[in-house]
Design a protein around this motif. Structure first.
Motif, PDB file in Angstrom:
ATOM      1  N   GLY A  59      49.275  38.391  38.790  1.00 51.87           N
ATOM      2  CA  GLY A  59      50.502  38.731  39.504  1.00 51.87           C
ATOM      3  C   GLY A  59      50.530  40.101  40.132  1.00 51.87           C
ATOM      4  O   GLY A  59      51.450  40.430  40.869  1.00 51.87           O
ATOM      5  N   GLY A  60      49.536  40.965  39.824  1.00 50.93           N
ATOM      6  CA  GLY A  60      49.534  42.318  40.366  1.00 50.93           C
ATOM      7  C   GLY A  60      49.966  43.339  39.325  1.00 50.93           C
ATOM      8  O   GLY A  60      50.426  42.993  38.223  1.00 50.93           O
ATOM      9  N   LYS A  61      49.828  44.595  39.658  1.00 50.49           N
ATOM     10  CA  LYS A  61      50.082  45.682  38.706  1.00 50.49           C
ATOM     11  C   LYS A  61      51.507  45.665  38.167  1.00 50.49           C
ATOM     12  O   LYS A  61      51.729  45.759  36.958  1.00 50.49           O
ATOM     13  N   ASP A  74      57.419  42.892  42.269  1.00 44.12           N
ATOM     14  CA  ASP A  74      56.817  42.952  43.601  1.00 44.12           C
ATOM     15  C   ASP A  74      57.062  44.290  44.308  1.00 44.12           C
ATOM     16  O   ASP A  74      56.837  44.404  45.510  1.00 44.12           O
ATOM     17  N   LEU A  75      57.541  45.296  43.552  1.00 47.36           N
ATOM     18  CA  LEU A  75      57.809  46.597  44.162  1.00 47.36           C
ATOM     19  C   LEU A  75      57.064  47.705  43.427  1.00 47.36           C
ATOM     20  O   LEU A  75      56.938  47.671  42.198  1.00 47.36           O
ATOM     21  N   VAL A 127      52.497  51.299  52.473  1.00 49.70           N
ATOM     22  CA  VAL A 127      53.040  49.941  52.671  1.00 49.70           C
ATOM     23  C   VAL A 127      53.967  49.589  51.510  1.00 49.70           C
ATOM     24  O   VAL A 127      55.084  49.089  51.712  1.00 49.70           O
ATOM     25  N   ARG A 128      53.512  49.863  50.290  1.00 49.54           N
ATOM     26  CA  ARG A 128      54.317  49.540  49.118  1.00 49.54           C
ATOM     27  C   ARG A 128      55.564  50.414  49.059  1.00 49.54           C
ATOM     28  O   ARG A 128      56.636  49.963  48.660  1.00 49.54           O
ATOM     29  N   GLY A 129      55.430  51.682  49.483  1.00 45.08           N
ATOM     30  CA  GLY A 129      56.577  52.576  49.508  1.00 45.08           C
ATOM     31  C   GLY A 129      57.630  52.137  50.507  1.00 45.08           C
ATOM     32  O   GLY A 129      58.836  52.161  50.224  1.00 45.08           O
ATOM     33  N   LEU A 183      54.966  45.629  59.205  1.00 38.98           N
ATOM     34  CA  LEU A 183      55.689  44.869  60.218  1.00 38.98           C
ATOM     35  C   LEU A 183      55.095  43.481  60.452  1.00 38.98           C
ATOM     36  O   LEU A 183      55.801  42.573  60.881  1.00 38.98           O
ATOM     37  N   ARG A 184      53.816  43.333  60.149  1.00 39.34           N
ATOM     38  CA  ARG A 184      53.222  41.997  60.315  1.00 39.34           C
ATOM     39  C   ARG A 184      53.340  41.157  59.043  1.00 39.34           C
ATOM     40  O   ARG A 184      52.856  40.029  58.977  1.00 39.34           O
ATOM     41  N   GLY A 185      53.977  41.741  58.009  1.00 37.46           N
ATOM     42  CA  GLY A 185      54.292  40.969  56.814  1.00 37.46           C
ATOM     43  C   GLY A 185      53.483  41.269  55.577  1.00 37.46           C
ATOM     44  O   GLY A 185      53.719  40.666  54.522  1.00 37.46           O
ATOM     45  N   ASP A 186      52.529  42.224  55.644  1.00 38.35           N
ATOM     46  CA  ASP A 186      51.736  42.564  54.462  1.00 38.35           C
ATOM     47  C   ASP A 186      52.620  43.233  53.417  1.00 38.35           C
ATOM     48  O   ASP A 186      53.415  44.117  53.750  1.00 38.35           O
ATOM     49  N   ARG A 187      52.471  42.848  52.143  1.00 35.28           N
ATOM     50  CA  ARG A 187      53.253  43.478  51.082  1.00 35.28           C
ATOM     51  C   ARG A 187      52.377  43.998  49.936  1.00 35.28           C
ATOM     52  O   ARG A 187      52.833  44.728  49.083  1.00 35.28           O
ATOM     53  N   ILE A 188      51.107  43.607  49.849  1.00 34.40           N
ATOM     54  CA  ILE A 188      50.116  44.151  48.913  1.00 34.40           C
ATOM     55  C   ILE A 188      50.614  44.125  47.466  1.00 34.40           C
ATOM     56  O   ILE A 188      51.070  45.129  46.919  1.00 34.40           O
ATOM     57  N   LEU A 189      50.525  42.971  46.845  1.00 32.97           N
ATOM     58  CA  LEU A 189      50.939  42.824  45.459  1.00 32.97           C
ATOM     59  C   LEU A 189      49.764  42.944  44.494  1.00 32.97           C
ATOM     60  O   LEU A 189      49.921  43.393  43.366  1.00 32.97           O
ATOM     61  N   TYR A 190      48.584  42.507  44.942  1.00 34.41           N
ATOM     62  CA  TYR A 190      47.433  42.479  44.045  1.00 34.41           C
ATOM     63  C   TYR A 190      46.604  43.744  44.190  1.00 34.41           C
ATOM     64  O   TYR A 190      46.690  44.459  45.180  1.00 34.41           O
ATOM     65  N   TRP A 191      45.764  43.991  43.212  1.00 34.51           N
ATOM     66  CA  TRP A 191      45.065  45.262  43.161  1.00 34.51           C
ATOM     67  C   TRP A 191      43.696  45.100  42.514  1.00 34.51           C
ATOM     68  O   TRP A 191      43.431  44.179  41.772  1.00 34.51           O
ATOM     69  N   ASP A 192      42.835  46.047  42.832  1.00 29.42           N
ATOM     70  CA  ASP A 192      41.534  46.166  42.203  1.00 29.42           C
ATOM     71  C   ASP A 192      41.395  47.601  41.717  1.00 29.42           C
ATOM     72  O   ASP A 192      41.902  48.521  42.348  1.00 29.42           O
ATOM     73  N   PRO A 193      40.683  47.817  40.619  1.00 31.62           N
ATOM     74  CA  PRO A 193      40.516  49.178  40.129  1.00 31.62           C
ATOM     75  C   PRO A 193      39.766  50.032  41.132  1.00 31.62           C
ATOM     76  O   PRO A 193      38.744  49.607  41.679  1.00 31.62           O
ATOM     77  N   SER A 194      40.259  51.261  41.395  1.00 29.42           N
ATOM     78  CA  SER A 194      39.591  52.172  42.317  1.00 29.42           C
ATOM     79  C   SER A 194      38.353  52.753  41.658  1.00 29.42           C
ATOM     80  O   SER A 194      38.373  53.145  40.496  1.00 29.42           O
ATOM     81  N   LYS A 195      37.258  52.805  42.397  1.00 34.92           N
ATOM     82  CA  LYS A 195      36.023  53.368  41.877  1.00 34.92           C
ATOM     83  C   LYS A 195      36.078  54.884  42.000  1.00 34.92           C
ATOM     84  O   LYS A 195      36.186  55.417  43.084  1.00 34.92           O
ATOM     85  N   ARG A 196      35.985  55.568  40.836  1.00 37.91           N
ATOM     86  CA  ARG A 196      36.087  57.024  40.811  1.00 37.91           C
ATOM     87  C   ARG A 196      34.843  57.651  40.202  1.00 37.91           C
ATOM     88  O   ARG A 196      34.112  57.024  39.486  1.00 37.91           O
TER      89      ARG A 196
END
Length: 378
Positions: A109-111, A213-214, A259-261, A365-378
């Motif tokens: 479901g995302g973070k 979703d926020l 986008v999420r903000g 504006l094109r509808g992207d909301r970015i719910l899912y995530w992958d761990p950032s490589k650090r």
């Protein structure tokens, strides 16, 4: 000419967004200062870690968390696995005897969905959220909860610190230093407008209407304000993390964050009502929306300046400065041959940030909301 007025309004807008807003905050702080009444308290705490395919880092994160100097019977450590498909869950379960609980979402479901699932499995008075990539001092939990002795505080943000690959604290970077300054000024005057997503804490009542979703750090702050509370920054609560290994990943991270903000902001427009939310309405407008509109002001200023440069020497000089500024930024970004000093790095960072904001607006504006995530490589 009207084009001159538009040019100077655009320039003034950019200056206000980055310099005017903190300056006004500093001036307000001279006459009206809100001090957080911190006391050494020990409320029950749920320490929530969200993870997705974090087999390489989850063990070190749990060992770091278990080193917290806080009563074990007052601290519930919960790892929310967002349907990890590697050995993350197995590693977490090995810590069960140390008091670590694993909760696993039935469907990815995302973070924020993972955080909501974890929150619903707890009963603690205070919820603390920390990313797998963030390292904390042993007194981090004990320090951050002292802010809740003040009944006006709904949530608390940590301070971000960079560390190098050897674990040594390195330079903050101009952008992080600027953001930390804004947080200090906002806290002293009224309330923060955003929290550090890598390490923050909130009262349980602030987290009851958790939106899966926020963006949780921003939305938790807004929930605090809706409830008549405020968010504060604690300079003694520090989260240590390393830079992203790939600068292109850093760009994508910035785009996702904006986008999420924007998604949170658009569903919280009632908070812009100054009659109900007073100073915070101005803060939200200045810190978030004005910053997100800066790229458009820059484009307008550039176009107006190009037209005016043909007719007046002053505008010719200003246009030459703009061309030099953007030229240095582009050269630094594409060639990476310029010396890594502020004179060259800051223009490139400024341009990258504003291009990422433009990119984020397009995606939103094109509808992207970015719910899912992958761990950032650090």
């Amino acid at each position: 000419m009207m084009i001159e007025i538009v040019f100077w309004i655009s320039v003034a807008f950019v200056l206000y967004a980055y310099a005017g807003y903190p300056l006004v905050l500093a001036l307000l702080g001279l006459f009206h200062r809100k001090v957080v009444k911190k006391e050494p308290i020990q409320p029950s705490v749920a320490f929530v870690i969200t993870a997705f395919n974090e087999e390489k880092r989850i063990q070190s994160k749990l060992l770091n968390t278990l080193e917290q100097d806080y009563p074990k019977d007052r601290m519930d450590i919960v790892v929310a696995s967002d349907c990890s498909v590697d050995k993350t869950d197995e590693i977490v379960q090995a810590f069960a005897s140390s008091g670590v609980r694993l909760v696993r979402l039935p469907l990815k479901g995302g973070k924020e969905a993972a955080q909501k699932f974890a929150v619903e499995s707890t009963e603690s008075e205070v919820l603390i959220f920390s990313d797998v990539a963030t390292t904390l001092r042993p007194n981090a939990v004990a320090t951050i909860v002292t802010n809740f002795a003040d009944p006006s505080v709904g949530c608390v943000s940590s301070v971000d610190r960079f560390v190098d690959k050897d674990g040594r604290v390195s330079g903050e970077g101009a952008y992080v230093a600027y953001e930390m300054l804004l947080r200090r000024l906002e806290s002293s005057v009224n309330s923060l407008v955003g929290l550090s997503g890598s390490f923050f804490a909130a009262r349980r009542e602030v987290c009851r209407n958790w939106a899966p979703d926020l963006q949780s750090d921003f939305n938790t702050l807004l929930n605090s304000v809706r409830g008549g509370l405020r968010g504060v920054s604690d300079s003694e609560s520090i989260g240590y993390y390393t830079n992203l290994a790939d600068e292109r990943k850093e760009y994508e991270r910035k785009v996702r964050t904006v986008v999420r903000g924007i998604s949170v902001f658009m569903r919280s427009l009632t908070l812009l009502n100054p009659l109900k939310y007073n100073v915070f309405a101005w803060q939200l407008l200045s810190h978030k929306l004005c910053r997100w509109v800066v790229p458009f002001a820059l484009i307008i200023a550039f176009i107006c300046n190009a037209v005016l440069a043909v007719h007046h020497g002053l505008y010719s000089s200003l246009f030459a400065l703009q061309l030099a500024f953007y030229g240095i930024a582009i050269l630094y970004i594409w060639s990476q041959k310029l010396p890594k000093i502020a004179m060259f790095r800051l223009p490139s960072f400024f341009v990258m940030v504003n291009v990422s904001i433009l990119d984020a607006w397009v995606r939103y504006l094109r509808g992207d909301r970015i719910l899912y995530w992958d761990p950032s490589k650090r």
